[in-house]
Design an enzyme around this catalytic site. Structure first.
Site, PDB file in Angstrom:
ATOM      1  CE  LYS A  43      47.678  47.573  36.955  1.00  0.00           C
ATOM      2  NZ  LYS A  43      46.032  47.539  36.725  1.00  0.00           N
ATOM      3  CG  ASP A 154      40.387  29.424  38.827  1.00  0.00           C
ATOM      4  OD1 ASP A 154      39.055  29.353  38.745  1.00  0.00           O
ATOM      5  OD2 ASP A 154      40.919  30.520  38.762  1.00  0.00           O
ATOM      6  CE  LYS A 156      39.357  31.833  35.880  1.00  0.00           C
ATOM      7  NZ  LYS A 156      38.775  33.109  36.846  1.00  0.00           N
ATOM      8  CG  ASN A 159      43.057  30.570  34.736  1.00  0.00           C
ATOM      9  OD1 ASN A 159      43.398  31.968  34.764  1.00  0.00           O
ATOM     10  ND2 ASN A 159      42.255  30.158  35.790  1.00  0.00           N
TER      11      ASN A 159
END
Length: 361
Positions: A43, A154, A156, A159
């Site tokens: 987390k 990655d 997206k 992010n």
């Protein structure tokens, strides 16, 4: 949307991660106030440093989960990229990292303007000028990573964060590939399904232009509320990415349509950015009105102000995260047992880091 996928390699479990340690930092240095994000291995929490009352985002990762999935190589790559990203205005900064017998801790800039995904969900889509501003800042960050021979892999909306003023902050470097020279390729099958480039899906060697494909996919989603080849059924979506022509709904400028066709070119060798990388993106007609020097130095006024009321303001953080209770275990400093020491600590030696500006450690 869907979580990323990663095909682990056999060598990940016996990577020599080096040896350095920061014995000073510990979980009890912080008050952990709220959950503000979640990932595959742990987390992200809003935390206040007790010594000076400053706020940070602390990413807490479970060692046993990382080891079980053989992901320690990616976690160390994330740390290495964070160390290199401190000098760019649109990349999240790492202040320091430390570990206990059970967990790894990244102490990061706290960015509370919200995920771009959160704002997109709320507003459905953005205007062209607003999308242009965000995509220009993201492209600047990706171009900087490429200049360091790092491929992000990655990209997206989840992010991409906004800071308190509304500028972009790219985060989560867990899938980055380091040491990829301009002409080099790699083959690891990884990314998020909706944003995978065709060459990745075909399991062919791919290069840094995968990031420009993802940039096109994110721009498309900003303008039309869904990724370009999105289907509910993953097999259908993959077929569309590989074989269907790009469909751009009417009503957009010729410049943005031209950019989208350039970035979402299925042949990586013909894709915008294949020859001169970020320079090709910068010089595209869609960005004619962008002064890139002013953009880099944050002299351009963001098109949207998140209206953050202070460092503890969570109004732009998805309630899906903030509703969660903060686990008591994240703020404890457990005793190191012999069994844990052998299974975990050696695997993550070299993780701990402290920035020279953090004199309070």
């Amino acid at each position: 949307m869907a979580h990323y996928m990663q095909s682990p390699t056999a060598s990940q479990s016996d990577v020599n991660l080096g040896a350095s340690a920061n014995p000073h930092a510990k979980p009890t240095d912080f008050d952990f106030l709220a959950v503000i994000g979640k990932g595959t291995f742990g987390k992200v929490l809003l935390a206040k440093l007790k010594a000076d009352g400053k706020f940070y985002a602390v990413k807490v990762l479970q060692k046993k989960v990382i080891l079980k999935k053989k992901e320690q190589k990616n976690i160390m790559a994330e740390r290495n990229v964070l160390l290199k990203s401190l000098k760019h205005p649109f990349l999240v900064g790492l202040h320091y990292s430390f570990q206990t017998s059970e967990k790894l801790y990244f102490v990061l800039d706290y960015v509370n303007g919200g995920e771009l995904f959160f704002h997109l969900q709320r507003e459905r889509c953005f205007s062209e000028p607003r999308a242009r501003f965000y995509i220009a800042e993201v492209a600047s960050a990706i171009g900087y990573l490429h200049s360091l021979n790092i491929v992000y892999r990655d990209l997206k909306p989840e992010n991409i964060l906004l800071d308190a003023q509304g500028h972009v902050v790219l985060t989560d470097f867990g899938l980055c590939k380091e040491g990829l020279e301009p002409e080099a390729t790699t083959t690891t099958f990884c990314g998020t399904p909706e944003y995978l480039a065709p060459e990745v899906l075909r399991k062919e060697p791919y290069d840094r232009t995968v990031d420009w494909w993802c940039l096109g996919a994110v721009l498309y989603e900003m303008l039309f509320s869904l990724p370009p080849f999105y289907r509910r059924d993953v097999a259908e979506m993959y077929d569309a990415i590989l074989h269907k022509p790009l469909q751009i709904p009417p009503g957009k400028s010729d410049a943005v349509c031209h950019l989208l066709h350039g970035l979402l070119q299925k042949d990586q060798h013909c894709r915008l950015g294949a020859i001169a990388d970020f320079l090709e993106i910068k010089n595209h007609i869609f960005f004619n009105h962008i002064n890139w020097d002013d953009l880099y130095h944050k002299r351009l006024t963001p098109p949207y102000n998140p209206n953050v009321r202070g460092p503890a303001d969570l109004q732009n953080i998805d309630p899906e995260f903030t509703r969660e209770m903060v686990p008591n275990s994240v703020g404890r400093t457990p005793e190191l047992s012999a069994s844990l020491a052998t299974s975990s600590s050696n695997a993550f030696s070299g993780f701990s880091y402290v920035s020279s500006e953090n004199s309070f450690l």
